[in-house]
Write an enzyme that holds these catalytic residues in place. Structure first.
Site, PDB file in Angstrom:
ATOM      1  N   SER A  72       0.801  -1.222   0.000  1.00  0.00           N
ATOM      2  CA  SER A  72       0.000   0.000   0.000  1.00  0.00           C
ATOM      3  C   SER A  72       0.835   1.274   0.000  1.00  0.00           C
ATOM      4  O   SER A  72       0.381   2.312  -0.469  1.00  0.00           O
ATOM      5  CB  SER A  72      -0.933   0.011   1.218  1.00  0.00           C
ATOM      6  OG  SER A  72      -0.185  -0.124   2.420  1.00  0.00           O
ATOM      7  N   HIS A 103      -0.488   5.150   6.812  1.00  0.00           N
ATOM      8  CA  HIS A 103      -0.297   5.461   5.392  1.00  0.00           C
ATOM      9  C   HIS A 103      -0.041   6.950   5.153  1.00  0.00           C
ATOM     10  O   HIS A 103      -0.729   7.792   5.732  1.00  0.00           O
ATOM     11  CB  HIS A 103      -1.507   4.995   4.583  1.00  0.00           C
ATOM     12  CG  HIS A 103      -1.694   3.516   4.615  1.00  0.00           C
ATOM     13  ND1 HIS A 103      -2.555   2.896   5.499  1.00  0.00           N
ATOM     14  CD2 HIS A 103      -1.114   2.534   3.892  1.00  0.00           C
ATOM     15  CE1 HIS A 103      -2.503   1.581   5.300  1.00  0.00           C
ATOM     16  NE2 HIS A 103      -1.633   1.339   4.327  1.00  0.00           N
TER      17      HIS A 103
END
Length: 210
Positions: free
Chosen positions: A38, A188
């Protein structure tokens, strides 16, 4: 060199055949394959704003002919990356492979021996395909215990030394732990962190390109 009609170059029959088949006479554009999770798949942000897409733009701006192939999938582990790699090597024939995997193995507390073996096999397969391999160093939060977190981080430099490949220092240097650069999940990077991530990669990648 084959002489054709008083000049040196490709024989006429080969030019005719290439035109007939629609095959390019010039060499294929070199490819950079990013095999990641990711962090490279632009999780939670527009794909065109992720660091891998920014890399393609920077290559063009700096006059490098390479095309970037983003083979990253959110949530992927080293095992998943290894299973996907052979098809990507055959399809894209990369000259450089950037391996950005391992974070999900660590976050799931998976055995480091298995992660190390998967990464080693990814490196070996890429080298056998004729690609230069670059491995990104990853880290995990300290709540997994000092022994596991230290061994996890050390795995990447040890693999780089063992296989004589280029190590990209911690991908999220200057980003991890900064709420202004990290999404609400605490893991993230935000859109405004992507140029910083690219700046972590570029100084190591550029000499390889040259």
């Amino acid at each position: 060199m084959i002489k054709t009609n008083g000049s040196y170059g490709l024989p006429l029959w080969l030019l005719w055949l290439a035109a007939l088949l629609g095959a390019p006479v010039q060499a294929e554009t070199p490819a950079i394959l990013v095999l990641g999770d990711s962090l490279s798949a632009a999780y939670g942000i527009p794909a065109e704003q992720g660091w891998v897409s920014l890399l393609q733009r920077r290559l063009a701006e700096r006059g490098f002919p390479h095309r970037v192939v983003n083979a990253s999938i959110s949530g992927d582990t080293t095992s998943g990356g290894l299973s996907r790699l052979p098809a990507a090597l055959t399809r894209d024939r990369p000259t450089i492979v950037i391996v950005e995997l391992g974070a999900n193995d660590g976050l799931r507390g998976q055995p480091l021996m298995a992660m190390t073996a998967n990464l080693a096999r990814i490196i070996e397969l890429s080298q056998q395909a004729g690609a230069q391999v670059m491995l990104t160093e990853m880290r995990i939060p300290p709540n997994y215990g000092p022994l596991y977190t230290q061994k996890f981080q050390a795995t990447f430099s040890e693999l780089a030394k063992r296989h004589d490949i280029t190590l990209i220092p911690f991908l999220l240097e200057g980003v991890a732990g900064n709420p202004a650069l990290i999404q609400e999940d605490g893991l993230h990077p935000r859109t405004n962190a992507q140029p910083r991530i690219l700046d972590n990669v570029w100084p190591v990648l550029e000499p390889v390109l040259k």
